[in-house]
Write an enzyme that holds these catalytic residues in place. Sequence first.
Site, PDB file in Angstrom:
ATOM      1  N   THR A  77      42.198  45.453  38.159  1.00  8.22           N
ATOM      2  CA  THR A  77      40.875  46.208  37.945  1.00  8.22           C
ATOM      3  C   THR A  77      41.594  47.746  38.401  1.00  8.22           C
ATOM      4  O   THR A  77      41.255  48.133  39.757  1.00  8.22           O
ATOM      5  CB  THR A  77      39.487  46.283  38.593  1.00  8.22           C
ATOM      6  N   ASN A 131      37.666  42.938  51.917  1.00 11.49           N
ATOM      7  CA  ASN A 131      38.554  44.191  52.362  1.00 11.49           C
ATOM      8  C   ASN A 131      37.999  45.177  52.764  1.00 11.49           C
ATOM      9  O   ASN A 131      39.068  45.190  54.202  1.00 11.49           O
ATOM     10  CB  ASN A 131      38.952  44.759  50.502  1.00 11.49           C
ATOM     11  N   ALA A 185      49.180  47.831  64.617  1.00 14.12           N
ATOM     12  CA  ALA A 185      49.291  48.919  64.592  1.00 14.12           C
ATOM     13  C   ALA A 185      50.228  49.703  63.766  1.00 14.12           C
ATOM     14  O   ALA A 185      51.574  47.973  64.146  1.00 14.12           O
ATOM     15  CB  ALA A 185      49.425  49.519  65.814  1.00 14.12           C
ATOM     16  N   CYS A 190      45.321  45.855  47.207  1.00 15.07           N
ATOM     17  CA  CYS A 190      44.043  45.631  46.819  1.00 15.07           C
ATOM     18  C   CYS A 190      43.356  46.547  48.006  1.00 15.07           C
ATOM     19  O   CYS A 190      42.585  47.306  47.841  1.00 15.07           O
ATOM     20  CB  CYS A 190      44.404  44.869  47.009  1.00 15.07           C
ATOM     21  N   LYS A 209      53.890  44.753  53.429  1.00 11.48           N
ATOM     22  CA  LYS A 209      53.825  44.118  53.707  1.00 11.48           C
ATOM     23  C   LYS A 209      55.344  42.965  53.514  1.00 11.48           C
ATOM     24  O   LYS A 209      55.627  42.918  52.531  1.00 11.48           O
ATOM     25  CB  LYS A 209      52.866  43.328  54.124  1.00 11.48           C
TER      26      LYS A 209
HETATM   27  N1  LIG Z   1      47.139  41.128  44.186  1.00  4.46           N
HETATM   28  C1  LIG Z   1      46.123  40.250  45.085  1.00  4.46           C
HETATM   29  O1  LIG Z   1      46.918  39.939  46.066  1.00  4.46           O
HETATM   30  C2  LIG Z   1      44.657  40.581  45.233  1.00  4.46           C
HETATM   31  C3  LIG Z   1      44.178  39.918  45.814  1.00  4.46           C
HETATM   32  C4  LIG Z   1      42.659  39.247  45.549  1.00  4.46           C
HETATM   33  C5  LIG Z   1      42.325  39.747  44.539  1.00  4.46           C
HETATM   34  N2  LIG Z   1      42.763  40.730  43.377  1.00  4.46           N
HETATM   35  C6  LIG Z   1      41.926  41.232  41.863  1.00  4.46           C
HETATM   36  O2  LIG Z   1      42.116  40.170  41.531  1.00  4.46           O
HETATM   37  C7  LIG Z   1      42.723  41.159  39.675  1.00  4.46           C
HETATM   38  C8  LIG Z   1      44.442  40.535  39.791  1.00  4.46           C
HETATM   39  O3  LIG Z   1      44.976  41.325  40.248  1.00  4.46           O
HETATM   40  P1  LIG Z   1      46.459  41.083  40.341  1.00  4.46           P
HETATM   41  O4  LIG Z   1      47.321  41.603  41.293  1.00  4.46           O
HETATM   42  O5  LIG Z   1      46.050  39.065  39.699  1.00  4.46           O
HETATM   43  O6  LIG Z   1      47.247  42.429  39.063  1.00  4.46           O
HETATM   44  P2  LIG Z   1      48.085  42.372  38.488  1.00  4.46           P
HETATM   45  O7  LIG Z   1      47.999  43.708  37.319  1.00  4.46           O
HETATM   46  O8  LIG Z   1      49.366  41.571  39.043  1.00  4.46           O
HETATM   47  O9  LIG Z   1      48.360  40.923  37.197  1.00  4.46           O
HETATM   48  C9  LIG Z   1      47.314  41.171  35.988  1.00  4.46           C
HETATM   49  C10 LIG Z   1      47.519  40.772  34.723  1.00  4.46           C
HETATM   50  O10 LIG Z   1      46.813  40.571  33.618  1.00  4.46           O
HETATM   51  C11 LIG Z   1      47.810  40.706  32.354  1.00  4.46           C
HETATM   52  N3  LIG Z   1      46.451  41.543  31.235  1.00  4.46           N
HETATM   53  C12 LIG Z   1      45.894  42.643  31.130  1.00  4.46           C
HETATM   54  N4  LIG Z   1      44.920  42.968  30.291  1.00  4.46           N
HETATM   55  C13 LIG Z   1      45.439  41.638  29.600  1.00  4.46           C
HETATM   56  C14 LIG Z   1      44.763  41.068  28.637  1.00  4.46           C
HETATM   57  N5  LIG Z   1      43.637  41.502  27.962  1.00  4.46           N
HETATM   58  N6  LIG Z   1      44.635  39.802  27.876  1.00  4.46           N
HETATM   59  C15 LIG Z   1      45.865  39.172  28.753  1.00  4.46           C
HETATM   60  N7  LIG Z   1      45.990  39.366  29.871  1.00  4.46           N
HETATM   61  C16 LIG Z   1      46.022  40.791  30.204  1.00  4.46           C
HETATM   62  C17 LIG Z   1      48.458  41.394  33.147  1.00  4.46           C
HETATM   63  O11 LIG Z   1      49.328  41.682  31.708  1.00  4.46           O
HETATM   64  C18 LIG Z   1      48.701  41.663  34.124  1.00  4.46           C
HETATM   65  O12 LIG Z   1      50.160  40.332  33.897  1.00  4.46           O
HETATM   66  C19 LIG Z   1      42.562  42.704  40.698  1.00  4.46           C
HETATM   67  O13 LIG Z   1      40.961  42.554  40.663  1.00  4.46           O
HETATM   68  C20 LIG Z   1      42.694  42.700  42.211  1.00  4.46           C
HETATM   69  O14 LIG Z   1      42.051  43.971  42.436  1.00  4.46           O
HETATM   70  C21 LIG Z   1      44.236  40.851  44.045  1.00  4.46           C
END
Ligand SMILES: NC(=O)c1ccc[n+]([C@@H]2O[C@H](COP(=O)([O-])OP(=O)(O)OC[C@H]3O[C@@H](n4cnc5c(N)ncnc54)[C@H](O)[C@@H]3O)[C@@H](O)[C@H]2O)c1
Length: 435
Positions: free
Chosen positions: A86, A210, A254, A262, A323
């Site tokens: 997102t 967050n 710090a 995120c 990080k």
């Molecule tokens: N990365 C983190 O540490 C973390 C922690 C908590 C929450 N989140 C939230 O979780 C969500 C995902 O984050 P992420 O870091 O895993 O993202 P990312 O970008 O690593 O992975 C997203 C995946 O979704 C796939 N994708 C997109 N559209 C698609 C579709 N139509 N069909 C199938 N696959 C599709 C992409 O190819 C990609 O592999 C976000 O909303 C993020 O804010 C992330």
Amino acid sequence: MYISVIGTGYVGLVTGTCFAEFGVDVTCIDKDPGKIEDLRKGIIPIYEPGLEELVKKNIKDGRLHFTTEIGEGVRQSLVVFISVGTPPRGDGSADLQFVEEVAKSIAENMDSYKVIVNKSTVPVGTGARISEIISRSRPDLEFDVASNPEFLREGSAIEDSMRPDRIVIGVESEQAKAILRDLYRPLYLIETPFVFTNIPTAELIKYASNAFLATKVSFINEMANICERINGDVHVVAKGMGLDGRIGSKFLHAGPGYGGSCFPKDTNALVNIAQELGEPTRIVEAVIKVNENQKLKAFEKVKSAAGGSLQGKTVALLGLAFKPNTDDFRDAPAEVVVKGIIREGGAVRAYDPAAMEQARQALGEKGIVYCKDAYEAVEGADLMAVITEWNQFRLLNLERCRSLLKDPVLVDLRNVYEPATARKLGFEYSCVGRN
Ligand SMILES: NC(=O)c1ccc[n+]([C@@H]2O[C@H](COP(=O)([O-])OP(=O)(O)OC[C@H]3O[C@@H](n4cnc5c(N)ncnc54)[C@H](O)[C@@H]3O)[C@@H](O)[C@H]2O)c1
């Protein structure tokens, strides 16, 4: 139980793998064929400690499958998780195009009752939007939507998923609640606290959490800036504050500002949501500004250590990821520092144990030499700066670094060294919030 997880990034891959480890039959779906092809062979597209072993083990045990075919996964699953990205739009709001695209595909491929669980971080009201998309396309089928925000941290994602502090579930039907309770039973057994609530509340809990953590980081960074003016020590301030049980010691370190995929995106999205609701979050707005300023201050520290001008200077940068223990370079403070050095006529020799490729993609090659280890980065540079507190930098041979540098100048943007020790070794040493 059969489940599928759509979006196989940091969150989806870890979630799917951990459910498989708990004994659930999981299909991970992604639209990126290269990623799926690699995952089938046990090749992991991200750096996350412990993940590769767990993926391989669960593929071998037959509980973890990978496909690009959404229909296949959805039809055989009772629970379908959405964990696509997102990303932020230009105005800071969350871009929901991937979530909506997936909701449409789920609707097109459903053939029986499903619980559709959103794990992506989304604005309040997205659960209702997913419901609307599916019911408009499939008025013939029963389904429930739930919100199950994810709190894992990159770098310790497996541990965070297997032993989370809490599970938050926004769900508005008893049937879906019972199914999700059953799916999460292994965590019930280890007494993980569960928060069941309605969908908008669950959606807000993620942003609120967050934003609160980001607030702690910006807060201690402001205290660090004050410490620098009063001959104070921000480590001791953080310790003195953190020992108060009402405050807690975590997230009071710090440094050069928060980054990653995120905090920056979620704080901006929360500000945007709040503005649209006519209830501005002034604290979070300030947190974002303080953080942007802190990244610039990190760059200014490097410039000042270089004698006030970076023209013709080479800076060795240790750490690029936002990080330690991750390869994630998104919104990393290092980006601001590197770009500033190059903009002002300097050059960079950089090393990070995991994020070299990601940094190369974001920063390109101009003005940057990507090195194979910390000592190669330091060799011949005018000064060195530590930006990410990887453990291997804590135990660096500083005497060797000093002998490889042109000038013994060390900027410690994560306070990993003791000022007295570094100075005793002959370094001109600067850090954050300590003199
Ligand atoms: N990365 C983190 O540490 C973390 C922690 C908590 C929450 N989140 C939230 O979780 C969500 C995902 O984050 P992420 O870091 O895993 O993202 P990312 O970008 O690593 O992975 C997203 C995946 O979704 C796939 N994708 C997109 N559209 C698609 C579709 N139509 N069909 C199938 N696959 C599709 C992409 O190819 C990609 O592999 C976000 O909303 C993020 O804010 C992330």
